[in-house]
Design a protein around this motif. Structure first.
Motif, PDB file in Angstrom:
ATOM      1  N   PRO A  53      11.115   6.949  -0.525  1.00 52.41           N
ATOM      2  CA  PRO A  53       9.890   6.644   0.215  1.00 52.41           C
ATOM      3  C   PRO A  53       9.511   5.189  -0.009  1.00 52.41           C
ATOM      4  O   PRO A  53       9.689   4.671  -1.118  1.00 52.41           O
ATOM      5  CB  PRO A  53       8.839   7.571  -0.408  1.00 52.41           C
ATOM      6  CG  PRO A  53       9.597   8.611  -1.136  1.00 52.41           C
ATOM      7  CD  PRO A  53      10.928   8.047  -1.489  1.00 52.41           C
ATOM      8  N   TYR A  54       8.953   4.559   1.039  1.00 52.30           N
ATOM      9  CA  TYR A  54       8.715   3.118   0.958  1.00 52.30           C
ATOM     10  C   TYR A  54       7.800   2.733  -0.190  1.00 52.30           C
ATOM     11  O   TYR A  54       7.958   1.689  -0.815  1.00 52.30           O
ATOM     12  CB  TYR A  54       8.142   2.585   2.278  1.00 52.30           C
ATOM     13  CG  TYR A  54       8.226   1.085   2.342  1.00 52.30           C
ATOM     14  CD1 TYR A  54       9.355   0.456   2.837  1.00 52.30           C
ATOM     15  CD2 TYR A  54       7.189   0.285   1.835  1.00 52.30           C
ATOM     16  CE1 TYR A  54       9.457  -0.924   2.851  1.00 52.30           C
ATOM     17  CE2 TYR A  54       7.282  -1.093   1.837  1.00 52.30           C
ATOM     18  CZ  TYR A  54       8.417  -1.694   2.353  1.00 52.30           C
ATOM     19  OH  TYR A  54       8.535  -3.055   2.359  1.00 52.30           O
ATOM     20  N   VAL A  55       6.824   3.567  -0.503  1.00 52.87           N
ATOM     21  CA  VAL A  55       5.803   3.200  -1.497  1.00 52.87           C
ATOM     22  C   VAL A  55       6.412   2.947  -2.884  1.00 52.87           C
ATOM     23  O   VAL A  55       5.789   2.290  -3.727  1.00 52.87           O
ATOM     24  CB  VAL A  55       4.699   4.283  -1.558  1.00 52.87           C
ATOM     25  CG1 VAL A  55       5.220   5.548  -2.266  1.00 52.87           C
ATOM     26  CG2 VAL A  55       3.453   3.758  -2.246  1.00 52.87           C
TER      27      VAL A  55
ATOM     28  N   LEU B 219      -0.490  -3.204  -2.299  1.00 50.66           N
ATOM     29  CA  LEU B 219      -0.774  -3.260  -0.863  1.00 50.66           C
ATOM     30  C   LEU B 219       0.011  -4.364  -0.158  1.00 50.66           C
ATOM     31  O   LEU B 219      -0.221  -4.620   1.026  1.00 50.66           O
ATOM     32  CB  LEU B 219      -2.280  -3.520  -0.662  1.00 50.66           C
ATOM     33  CG  LEU B 219      -3.225  -2.488  -1.303  1.00 50.66           C
ATOM     34  CD1 LEU B 219      -4.666  -2.980  -1.191  1.00 50.66           C
ATOM     35  CD2 LEU B 219      -3.065  -1.131  -0.637  1.00 50.66           C
ATOM     36  N   HIS B 220       0.944  -5.013  -0.846  1.00 56.28           N
ATOM     37  CA  HIS B 220       1.461  -6.288  -0.331  1.00 56.28           C
ATOM     38  C   HIS B 220       2.208  -6.165   0.995  1.00 56.28           C
ATOM     39  O   HIS B 220       2.327  -7.135   1.735  1.00 56.28           O
ATOM     40  CB  HIS B 220       2.322  -7.011  -1.377  1.00 56.28           C
ATOM     41  CG  HIS B 220       3.728  -6.525  -1.492  1.00 56.28           C
ATOM     42  ND1 HIS B 220       4.097  -5.562  -2.390  1.00 56.28           N
ATOM     43  CD2 HIS B 220       4.866  -6.859  -0.823  1.00 56.28           C
ATOM     44  CE1 HIS B 220       5.401  -5.329  -2.275  1.00 56.28           C
ATOM     45  NE2 HIS B 220       5.889  -6.103  -1.320  1.00 56.28           N
ATOM     46  N   ASP B 221       2.721  -4.964   1.317  1.00 55.12           N
ATOM     47  CA  ASP B 221       3.462  -4.836   2.577  1.00 55.12           C
ATOM     48  C   ASP B 221       2.694  -4.083   3.662  1.00 55.12           C
ATOM     49  O   ASP B 221       3.214  -3.919   4.770  1.00 55.12           O
ATOM     50  CB  ASP B 221       4.803  -4.132   2.335  1.00 55.12           C
ATOM     51  CG  ASP B 221       5.867  -5.101   1.830  1.00 55.12           C
ATOM     52  OD1 ASP B 221       5.773  -6.304   2.148  1.00 55.12           O
ATOM     53  OD2 ASP B 221       6.779  -4.656   1.111  1.00 55.12           O
ATOM     54  N   VAL B 222       1.458  -3.631   3.381  1.00 60.91           N
ATOM     55  CA  VAL B 222       0.784  -2.792   4.393  1.00 60.91           C
ATOM     56  C   VAL B 222       0.374  -3.590   5.629  1.00 60.91           C
ATOM     57  O   VAL B 222       0.495  -3.117   6.754  1.00 60.91           O
ATOM     58  CB  VAL B 222      -0.449  -2.024   3.839  1.00 60.91           C
ATOM     59  CG1 VAL B 222      -0.027  -1.033   2.762  1.00 60.91           C
ATOM     60  CG2 VAL B 222      -1.516  -2.972   3.337  1.00 60.91           C
TER      61      VAL B 222
ATOM     62  N   HIS C  50      12.309  -7.182  -7.211  1.00 61.74           N
ATOM     63  CA  HIS C  50      12.605  -5.771  -6.949  1.00 61.74           C
ATOM     64  C   HIS C  50      13.598  -5.619  -5.796  1.00 61.74           C
ATOM     65  O   HIS C  50      14.503  -4.790  -5.852  1.00 61.74           O
ATOM     66  CB  HIS C  50      11.331  -4.973  -6.662  1.00 61.74           C
ATOM     67  CG  HIS C  50      11.605  -3.506  -6.482  1.00 61.74           C
ATOM     68  ND1 HIS C  50      11.416  -2.855  -5.276  1.00 61.74           N
ATOM     69  CD2 HIS C  50      12.106  -2.577  -7.341  1.00 61.74           C
ATOM     70  CE1 HIS C  50      11.780  -1.579  -5.413  1.00 61.74           C
ATOM     71  NE2 HIS C  50      12.190  -1.384  -6.662  1.00 61.74           N
ATOM     72  N   ASN C  51      13.439  -6.436  -4.777  1.00 58.52           N
ATOM     73  CA  ASN C  51      14.399  -6.381  -3.666  1.00 58.52           C
ATOM     74  C   ASN C  51      15.814  -6.733  -4.132  1.00 58.52           C
ATOM     75  O   ASN C  51      16.795  -6.154  -3.667  1.00 58.52           O
ATOM     76  CB  ASN C  51      13.978  -7.314  -2.528  1.00 58.52           C
ATOM     77  CG  ASN C  51      12.801  -6.740  -1.754  1.00 58.52           C
ATOM     78  OD1 ASN C  51      12.572  -5.531  -1.762  1.00 58.52           O
ATOM     79  ND2 ASN C  51      12.045  -7.614  -1.097  1.00 58.52           N
ATOM     80  N   MET C  52      15.902  -7.666  -5.039  1.00 58.98           N
ATOM     81  CA  MET C  52      17.216  -8.036  -5.577  1.00 58.98           C
ATOM     82  C   MET C  52      17.787  -6.922  -6.445  1.00 58.98           C
ATOM     83  O   MET C  52      18.987  -6.665  -6.427  1.00 58.98           O
ATOM     84  CB  MET C  52      17.119  -9.329  -6.407  1.00 58.98           C
ATOM     85  CG  MET C  52      16.983 -10.611  -5.601  1.00 58.98           C
ATOM     86  SD  MET C  52      18.380 -10.953  -4.488  1.00 58.98           S
ATOM     87  CE  MET C  52      19.723 -11.115  -5.659  1.00 58.98           C
TER      88      MET C  52
END
Ligand code: MN
Length: 698
Positions: A38-40, A65-68, A136-138
């Protein structure tokens, strides 16, 4: 959940984090990560990274909330209403970094960079959130398709890792680099990682012995210290191998040591103790306590000859220095302390950001801005501007001459002066970051051999050498050809009638490589045209015929080295002139009536007929003597008339005559030609105090 990793927060803050988490979960419902989760899970992980740096509740809320705003329908106003304006600003700041559509890859990076830094300048927490996001993406990059994986890793290595380093976020910096390494060079990473593992296994015993020895020595010297073994990060080892062209077996210092002590004097005591234990390697000591790095890092570094033949690298620092070394700018949140070094770091970071903002406001171009920002990330180069705002990167220590040649060879060759930030400065001035450099050129200017003493780029050096060599040679060969033709003319023949055989015989006889070399020698006055002409004719076995007057050589004044003007008589256009060949000096032009020519006048091997070109474009020196009534202010009147007549005064000497009633002024003026000189003399005669004017010719 937040109790586990955000235990430093107050209970009410934790409740708000729960609220934010559920809000985010709700907004992202139905969205999934590439991994299938899940994205969260992503915003939660980002908040977790920041909690490890003890960031404040606002930053953690914003992280959740950084991507909402980017990926869901939620607006900034809604976030502001639910979580307060500061949180909404942070989320907005992070979102803006991702929002822009880019035309080119280069522009994309630059635009990102610009936005990011702008956001940083307002609130450094935005960049901390962004860095945690990227980390985190890395970490989860394996789930992403290979092509995208490569692009993200490249961007991270080029942009995010250097920023983390600049902000002193050492942990994040090293992890980002190691992750990039794994995705950019998977094969190399695997091999190196394996080699490192076995090297560390082999050395474990050695490391244990060294640790023991250091601890004993420090205890003996009564220094309280924590001594640790330290593994270097993989990418730094790889970088070292690449930069120094070393095989892995040669990178011996894969293990480092760190000693943490209670205060600064203890650092130096420890250093002394270590140097007593193991011999220091010359040049291996660095004092970053006295001179901290730009990101605030402080420590003593030393390299020692270890007990088993391999070098040891040791860092010595206080507890405070250690905190900053690990967390950099984030240590402000991590250790709420009033320690002055932390305040200092905050202030320095703020200044850096502020200076970036100032640069940014002056330029709208984002590629350009990226170049600006490289200033601080890449300290071995200086970045300067052309008058049109283009940016050039030059090595540190470069001068305006280097700049001129970097712009264009012609600009370099014709450069006469420079304005830096609108101020005239010497050409040898060292350029500094951000300088606006305007080169002033003149069409007849030439490179000065003196420049070789201070230029810093290979390009400038090579171009100056090349110019000096070829241009002088070309000029001489050119004038030499004319001289030879004239000489052949006096012998009633011409260059066209000389055969290849005659030339090759001549070259062989004189041991010279090419015809151009002979011509250049003639032009330089090292050989006489008449002599060469005679030898050429003799080689054809043709009969010498009666001489007839040759057509004169035309003098323009811009021939350079091979034609010079005699200092005795100062010939100017309009004067009848003759040319004399002096050995090694090329041709010297005298006035026809120069008293110093003497006997030479009748030597046909040395004298040449010359005449002025119908138009000359240069100013020539000429000497005049003026006798005046010796009164106050006469010199000023004379000088004013000369200036009014568009002439320059090159030199002036005033000699009082006996009795003080008259004085003699000797001027060297610059004039275009005889009419110009006549005009000046007429003007001077109109001054009542002027008694007599004569031109001087000896
Ligand atoms: Mn994200």
């Amino acid at each position: 959940m937040f109790k586990e990793w955000a235990g430093y927060l107050k209970p009410e803050d934790m409740t708000r984090l729960e609220t934010a988490y559920h809000f985010s979960e709700n907004a992202h419902s139905g969205q999934f990560r590439a991994s299938g989760e899940p994205y969260v899970s992503h915003p939660l992980a980002v908040a977790n990274i920041l909690a490890q740096l003890h960031l404040d509740p606002q930053a953690l809320t914003a992280a959740l909330l950084h991507d909402v705003m980017e990926d869901t329908e939620v607006s900034k106003a809604e976030i502001a209403k639910k979580f307060g304006n500061p949180v909404a600003e942070l989320v907005d700041g992070v979102s803006k970094l991702d929002r822009i559509e880019f035309e080119t890859k280069e522009e994309a990076q630059a635009e990102n960079f610009r936005k990011m830094l702008l956001a940083m300048a307002r609130d450094v927490r935005v960049i901390l959130i962004k860095l945690a996001d990227r980390l985190h993406n890395m970490r989860t990059l394996d789930a992403v398709p290979p092509a995208k994986r490569y692009r993200v890793a490249r961007e991270t290595l080029d942009i995010y890792a250097p920023i983390a380093n600049r902000l002193g976020l050492n942990g994040i910096y090293q992890e980002l680099e190691d992750l990039c390494f794994r995705h950019l060079y998977p094969a190399r990473q695997r091999v190196l990682s394996k080699a490192l593992k076995s090297a560390r296994g082999n050395r474990r015993e050695v490391v244990g012995k060294v640790l023991d020895a250091i601890r004993k020595k420090l205890a003996h010297d009564k220094v309280e210290a924590v001594v640790q073994g330290r593994e270097k990060h993989l990418f730094s080892i790889y970088r070292k191998m690449r930069e120094k062209q070393l095989a892995f077996a040669k990178v011996l210092d894969v293990f480092g040591f760190r000693i943490i002590v209670k205060d600064v004097p203890s650092c130096y005591l420890t250093l002394g103790a270590l140097h007593g234990l193991y011999k220091p390697i010359p040049g291996g000591f660095k004092d970053y306590i006295a001179i901290p790095k730009a990101n605030g890092y402080q420590s003593l570094h030393t390299k020692l000859f270890g007990p088993f033949g391999s070098p040891l690298e040791v860092q010595i620092r206080t507890q405070e220095m250690h905190k900053i070394a690990e967390a950099g700018v984030a240590s402000h949140w991590l250790y709420k302390s009033s320690d002055s070094s932390l305040n200092d770091l905050q202030q320095k970071t703020h200044q850096w950001l502020q200076s970036l903002l100032e640069i940014q406001s002056g330029s709208g171009d984002s590629v350009e801005f990226l170049e600006h920002v490289k200033f601080d990330l890449f300290p071995d180069e200086v970045y300067v501007f052309t008058p049109k705002g283009r940016i050039l990167a030059l090595p540190r220590g470069a001068t305006p001459v280097d700049f001129a040649y970097a712009v264009h060879t012609d600009i370099g060759n014709r450069c006469v002066a420079v304005k830096i930030n609108d101020e005239l400065v010497p050409l040898r001035t060292e350029l500094r970051n951000g300088d606006r450099v305007e080169i002033i050129t003149a069409s007849h200017a030439k490179p000065n051999p003196m420049w070789l003493n201070y230029v810093n780029t290979g390009r400038a050096r090579a171009q100056i050498r090349h110019f000096l060599k070829t241009v002088q040679y070309e000029e001489s060969a050119h004038i030499g050809e004319r001289l030879l033709n004239q000489a052949l003319g006096t012998l009633q023949t011409s260059n066209g009638t000389i055969t290849e055989t005659q030339w090759s015989k001549l070259l062989k006889d004189s041991g010279v490589k090419s015809r151009r070399d002979i011509l250049a020698d003639i032009g330089l006055g090292k050989r006489l045209g008449v002599v060469v002409a005679r030898r050429l004719l003799a080689l054809s076995e043709a009969h010498l015929v009666e001489r007839k007057p040759a057509a004169p050589i035309v003098i323009r004044g811009t021939e350079g080295m091979a034609v010079q003007f005699a200092q005795c008589c100062h010939p100017i256009p309009g004067d009848p002139i003759i040319g004399l060949i002096n050995k090694g000096q090329g041709m010297l032009i005298h006035t026809h009536d120069c008293p110093l020519i003497g006997k030479t006048r009748s030597d046909p091997d040395k004298v040449f007929d010359v005449e002025w070109a119908p138009e000359t474009k240069k100013l020539f020196n000429v000497s005049i003597r003026i006798v005046v009534i010796n009164q106050q202010g006469v010199l000023a009147k004379v000088a004013a008339e000369i200036a009014d007549a568009d002439s320059n005064i090159d030199n002036v000497a005033v000699v009082p005559e006996a009795g003080d009633q008259y004085a003699t002024m000797n001027f060297t003026l610059q004039v275009a030609n005889r009419p110009h000189l006549a005009k000046i003399m007429r003007a001077l005669r109109s001054i009542p105090e002027v008694i007599r004017i004569t031109r001087v010719k000896n």
